[in-house]
Design an enzyme around this catalytic site. Structure first.
Site, PDB file in Angstrom:
ATOM      1  N   ASN A   1      -6.204   3.176  10.613  1.00 39.49           N
ATOM      2  CA  ASN A   1      -5.413   2.076  11.153  1.00 39.49           C
ATOM      3  C   ASN A   1      -5.194   2.156  12.652  1.00 39.49           C
ATOM      4  O   ASN A   1      -4.732   1.208  13.263  1.00 39.49           O
ATOM      5  CB  ASN A   1      -4.051   2.015  10.445  1.00 39.49           C
TER       6      ASN A   1
ATOM      7  N   THR B   1       9.394  -7.238 -13.122  1.00 46.98           N
ATOM      8  CA  THR B   1       8.843  -8.597 -13.228  1.00 46.98           C
ATOM      9  C   THR B   1       7.727  -8.790 -12.225  1.00 46.98           C
ATOM     10  O   THR B   1       7.872  -8.432 -11.051  1.00 46.98           O
ATOM     11  CB  THR B   1       9.981  -9.611 -12.952  1.00 46.98           C
TER      12      THR B   1
ATOM     13  N   CYS C   1       3.361   1.250  12.028  1.00 47.60           N
ATOM     14  CA  CYS C   1       4.224   1.664  10.922  1.00 47.60           C
ATOM     15  C   CYS C   1       5.137   2.810  11.323  1.00 47.60           C
ATOM     16  O   CYS C   1       6.118   3.068  10.661  1.00 47.60           O
ATOM     17  CB  CYS C   1       3.395   2.067   9.714  1.00 47.60           C
TER      18      CYS C   1
ATOM     19  N   ALA D   1       0.811  -1.219   0.000  1.00 49.30           N
ATOM     20  CA  ALA D   1       0.000   0.000   0.000  1.00 49.30           C
ATOM     21  C   ALA D   1       0.847   1.274   0.000  1.00 49.30           C
ATOM     22  O   ALA D   1       0.413   2.302  -0.520  1.00 49.30           O
ATOM     23  CB  ALA D   1      -0.941   0.004   1.201  1.00 49.30           C
TER      24      ALA D   1
HETATM   25  C1  LIG Z   1      -3.826   2.730   6.377  1.00 48.10           C
HETATM   26  C2  LIG Z   1      -2.508   2.187   5.909  1.00 48.10           C
HETATM   27  N1  LIG Z   1      -1.990   2.627   4.758  1.00 48.10           N
HETATM   28  C3  LIG Z   1      -0.818   2.163   4.294  1.00 48.10           C
HETATM   29  C4  LIG Z   1      -0.076   1.234   5.000  1.00 48.10           C
HETATM   30  C5  LIG Z   1       1.213   0.728   4.425  1.00 48.10           C
HETATM   31  O1  LIG Z   1       1.008  -0.556   3.902  1.00 48.10           O
HETATM   32  P1  LIG Z   1       2.184  -1.496   3.344  1.00 48.10           P
HETATM   33  O2  LIG Z   1       2.783  -2.141   4.535  1.00 48.10           O
HETATM   34  O3  LIG Z   1       1.505  -2.489   2.474  1.00 48.10           O
HETATM   35  O4  LIG Z   1       3.122  -0.650   2.586  1.00 48.10           O
HETATM   36  C6  LIG Z   1      -0.568   0.771   6.223  1.00 48.10           C
HETATM   37  C7  LIG Z   1       0.237  -0.159   7.052  1.00 48.10           C
HETATM   38  O5  LIG Z   1       0.102  -0.228   8.246  1.00 48.10           O
HETATM   39  C8  LIG Z   1      -1.827   1.252   6.675  1.00 48.10           C
HETATM   40  O6  LIG Z   1      -2.353   0.811   7.813  1.00 48.10           O
END
Ligand SMILES: Cc1ncc(COP(=O)(O)O)c(C=O)c1O
Length: 392
Positions: A158, A247, A336, A73
């Site tokens: 999140n 790829t 994150c 994401a």
């Molecule tokens: C709302 C949201 N967006 C983006 C991300 C990032 O996702 P990824 O780990 O797939 O890069 C997260 C990861 O916690 C998330 O909770």
């Protein structure tokens, strides 16, 4: 995973479903060809990708041609935001987002600001409002005008699990010719996400949030109603219509297809169970610990992810509490950004003080958790709370 560890951190990631892991392994071992190769093994790999794409597309309510694979994401968000705004034919110089977005949206937005874009970050309603966590719609609607290239709004938060009113935002965007991007990373696989029902132009998702492998995600790029022009971030090789070179990660894509299939089949049941387990954990904590409170929408709200619980434990440091409850995997602030010791920007955005934010823990309950685990986790957290209080 250690036997006695209880994993309640399903917003940061989810355990890979064994059936998904098996499908991934099968591809790695048996169908390892490059999906661009013109021999029979290449064609077999291409077919696997096609089948997974059809599953993902059908689940999200889009044609397969609108699916672009990424590494997750973070990349999908970046491709959507910079791809739209930095396209050579983009004339508009304004973008709009919300203060509670993930860093994977806020940081690309900040980069645009450094490139001369007008970036408007709209606040959300505070904890004492019935609309807590929802973007302030008057300010949002006023910010979106005929100079706006893109609005980026997440589906589900999140940290506090708030679901945003996306169709209302889509209507405003489209009335003035702006595009709507949605970071649906916490929603896909957990809630029905059907782009026939909600008019979103670009949507990001990531397999590891719904029991799939890490390192694979999608950006859905709608082409039916409006023209979405994107400048690729990764060039070379011409894969994926030139929108994302490299790829194809066939094993990851097959894993994501399998994961979304299983998540969709088990969704109703998972949502019911997660809600029950989340309430069980909350009641156990509330009954044992004085003055705990819940961050975000009320638990019974339909604007909250079922598996999300974010609790403020006044008077203790969340990090210390988490360490003391060592065999309960949860998160203080967003996982994150947990390398960054600043208090959660989401909790501050809903008006929590810095001390309250630092005293909060996020629990993400998932479809593999059991009622026994929740009871044990509650016992451990209550014991850890008493220990930390005594030390303090
Ligand atoms: C709302 C949201 N967006 C983006 C991300 C990032 O996702 P990824 O780990 O797939 O890069 C997260 C990861 O916690 C998330 O909770």
């Amino acid at each position: 995973m250690p036997d006695d560890l209880i994993f309640l951190d399903n917003h940061s990631t989810t355990p890979c479903d064994r059936r998904v892991a098996e499908a991934v392994r099968d591809v790695l071992v048996n169908d390892f060809a490059n999906a661009s190769s013109q021999h029979s093994m290449g064609h077999a790999a291409q077919q696997l990708v096609q089948r997974a794409t059809e599953m993902i597309a059908m689940t999200l309510g889009v044609p397969p041609a609108e699916v672009v694979y990424t590494s997750g994401a973070t990349e999908s968000n970046m491709l959507a935001i910079h791809g739209v705004c930095l396209h050579p034919r983009q004339r508009r110089r304004k973008v709009v987002t919300a203060v509670t977005e993930h860093a994977a949206v806020l940081e690309p937005m900040q980069r645009l600001a450094a490139n001369g874009f007008d970036v408007i970050t709209v606040p959300v309603h505070p904890q004492d409002s019935p609309d807590v966590g929802h973007v302030v719609s008057d300010l949002l609607l006023a910010a979106i005008d005929d100079q706006t290239a893109l609005v980026s709004m997440m589906w589900a938060n999140n940290e506090i699990g708030t679901l945003q009113p996306l169709q209302m935002i889509a209507d405003r965007c489209h009335a003035v010719g702006a595009l709507l991007h949605c970071d649906a990373t916490q929603a896909v696989g957990r809630l029905p996400v059907d782009l026939q029902q909600v008019d979103i132009d670009l949507l990001s998702a990531s397999a590891h949030k719904f029991y799939g492998p890490k390192g694979v995600g999608v950006l859905i790029i709608r082409q039916s109603a409006r023209r979405v022009r994107l400048r690729p971030l990764i060039e070379g090789g011409g894969q994926q219509h030139g929108l994302r070179g490299g790829t194809l990660n066939v094993a990851g894509i097959v894993g994501m297809g399998k994961a979304i299939e299983i998540a969709t089949e088990s969704m109703d049941d998972a949502r019911r169970r997660e809600r029950t387990l989340r309430d069980q954990l909350w009641l156990r904590l509330r009954d044992a610990i004085p003055n705990v409170s819940c961050n975000g929408q009320p638990l019974e709200s339909s604007y909250r992810l079922e598996g999300n619980l974010n609790v403020c434990f006044p008077g203790v440091d969340g990090e210390a509490l988490m360490l003391a409850a060592a065999n309960v995997a949860c998160s203080s602030g967003a996982a994150c950004s947990s390398a960054d010791p600043k208090p959660s920007h989401v909790l501050l955005a809903i008006g929590r003080t810095e001390a309250e934010a630092r005293s909060s823990l996020r629990f993400g309950i998932g479809r593999m958790n059991t009622s026994d685990q929740i009871d044990q986790a509650a016992d451990r957290i209550v014991a850890a709370y008493q220990q930390v209080r005594q030390l303090g």
